[in-house]
Design a protein around this motif. Structure first.
Motif, mmCIF file in Angstrom:
data_model
loop_
_atom_site.group_PDB
_atom_site.id
_atom_site.type_symbol
_atom_site.label_atom_id
_atom_site.label_comp_id
_atom_site.label_asym_id
_atom_site.label_seq_id
_atom_site.Cartn_x
_atom_site.Cartn_y
_atom_site.Cartn_z
ATOM 1 N N GLU A 44 5.158 2.925 2.005
ATOM 2 C CA GLU A 44 6.371 3.306 1.262
ATOM 3 C C GLU A 44 7.230 4.128 2.425
ATOM 4 O OE1 GLU A 44 7.837 4.553 -3.138
ATOM 5 O OE2 GLU A 44 5.755 4.961 -2.598
ATOM 6 N N ILE A 69 4.090 -1.294 -5.701
ATOM 7 C CA ILE A 69 3.371 -0.042 -4.921
ATOM 8 C C ILE A 69 1.985 0.305 -5.373
ATOM 9 C CG2 ILE A 69 3.400 2.003 -3.582
ATOM 10 C CD1 ILE A 69 6.625 1.393 -3.586
ATOM 11 N N GLY A 70 1.000 0.311 -4.891
ATOM 12 C CA GLY A 70 -0.403 0.814 -5.501
ATOM 13 C C GLY A 70 -1.404 0.220 -4.554
ATOM 14 N N HIS A 124 0.940 -1.117 0.059
ATOM 15 C CA HIS A 124 -0.084 -0.030 0.021
ATOM 16 C C HIS A 124 0.896 1.282 -0.023
ATOM 17 C CE1 HIS A 124 -2.693 3.073 1.507
ATOM 18 N NE2 HIS A 124 -3.816 2.275 1.153
ATOM 19 N N PRO A 125 0.636 2.258 -0.745
ATOM 20 C CA PRO A 125 1.506 3.342 -0.855
ATOM 21 C C PRO A 125 1.678 4.020 0.649
ATOM 22 C CG PRO A 125 -0.268 3.756 -2.519
ATOM 23 C CD PRO A 125 -0.556 2.644 -1.591
#
Length: 280
Positions: A87, A110-111, A83-84
Motif C-alpha cells: 500500500e 487490502i489485508g 498485501h498491506p
C-alpha cells in the motif's frame, strides 16, 4: 522517489543520518560545546507533496498524460487483493491500473486475512461460477483456453504483493481456493524493470491484469493502453538515476548475485530450482 533530489535509497539513508541528532556524548568535546542547545530547537514538520487524485503520483511527476482519456470500457471486473506492505510503496502499479478502469470494475481490498464473515461480498464473488483467480500452479488452467461466451460478466481476482506474500495470502485464505485457478501463458518479459522479480517470467500486477483483460475482453488494445503508464514510469525513473533490476534468476545464472546466500535450507533450495529452470 523524491523528484527534486532523485536520491538513491542509500543516499536517502545517509541524508537521514545527517539530519538525525546524535546521542549525547557521541560528539567530540570541542564539537559538542559549539552544538550545545541546538538539539532543543523546534523542528518544522515536513508536508507531503501534492498528489494527483487520479494516478496517485506526486503532481510534479504525474503520469496522467499516459493514461487513457476515459476509463476503458470493459465488462470484466477485477478484484485486487493487496498485501498491506504494497500500500505504501512509492513505485506501486495498482493505482495506475485502477486509473485505467472504471471504479466499479477495479476494486482493491487490502489485508492478509479475508474471512467470509468480514468480507461477505468477496465471499459471494468467490462462489460465483464466473469468477477466476489468477494464481499460477499445478492445478491452474490456461486463461487463453477458457470459454468466455457466458452472458454474465466475469470476475478475476489478482493477489498483489511479492511472490512469498501472494503465496501466504492464497494458502491461508480458503475463500481464494474456491474460484477456478488460472494462469497466463506469455512470452512477454516484465517491463517493470525498476523492481527485482524472482524469475524472468514473473510479471507485475498491472502487467498480469493487462494481459488477462485483453484475453477476456478479446481486445489486444487493452493491454497496450494499460502498459503505457508503466512504461512511462520506468522510463522516468531510469532517466533520473534508477538502475535496471535483473531478475534473481538472471543474477544467479550469470554469477552476479552479490548478496549472502540464505542459511535457511528451504530458501536455498528455491534458489537452486531457479538456476535449474524448475518452476516454483
Amino acid at each position: 522517489m523524491e523528484e527534486e533530489t532523485l536520491m538513491s535509497p542509500i543516499e536517502k539513508d545517509e541524508e537521514q543520518r545527517c539530519l538525525t541528532p546524535p546521542l549525547a556524548g557521541t560528539l567530540p568535546e570541542e564539537e559538542s560545546e559549539g552544538c550545545e542547545g541546538l538539539w532543543e530547537l523546534p523542528v518544522e514538520p515536513t508536508a507531503r507533496r501534492p498528489e494527483c487524485g487520479r494516478c496517485r503520483r506526486p503532481q510534479k511527476v504525474c503520469l496522467c498524460p499516459f493514461l487513457p482519456v476515459h476509463p476503458l470500457n470493459v465488462s470484466t471486473c477485477l478484484y485486487i487483493i493487496q498485501h498491506p506492505a504494497e500500500e505504501n510503496r512509492v513505485l506501486r502499479t495498482v493505482p495506475l491500473l485502477a486509473a485505467c478502469l472504471p471504479e466499479d470494475k477495479c476494486k482493491v481490498l487490502i489485508g492478509r486475512r479475508f474471512s467470509e464473515d468480514r468480507y461477505p461480498e468477496l465471499a459471494s464473488v468467490c462462489r460465483n461460477s464466473n469468477t477466476l483467480i489468477l494464481y499460477p500452479g499445478a492445478g491452474a488452467a490456461n486463461l487463453e483456453e477458457i470459454d468466455f461466451n457466458s452472458l454474465d460478466p466475469c470476475v478475476i481476482i489478482i493477489i498483489d504483493g511479492t511472490w512469498s506474500q501472494a503465496k501466504d495470502i492464497f494458502f491461508k485464505n480458503s475463500l481464494f481456493r474456491i474460484p477456478k485457478q488460472v494462469q497466463v501463458r506469455t512470452s512477454l518479459s516484465s517491463q517493470y524493470v525498476i523492481r527485482t522479480q524472482p524469475t524472468n517470467a514473473c510479471l507485475s500486477t498491472l502487467e498480469c491484469a493487462a494481459i488477462a483483460l485483453s484475453i477476456m475482453e478479446k481486445n489486444d488494445c487493452i493491454k497496450e493502453t494499460i502498459l503505457r503508464p508503466l512504461q512511462a514510469l520506468c522510463s522516468f525513473q531510469l532517466q533520473h538515476g534508477a538502475q535496471v533490476h535483473h531478475s534473481k534468476e538472471h543474477l544467479l545464472k550469470n554469477g552476479l548475485y552479490d548478496k549472502p546466500m540464505p542459511k535457511n535450507k528451504r530458501k536455498l533450495r528455491r534458489m537452486e530450482l531457479l538456476v535449474n529452470n524448475v518452476k516454483i
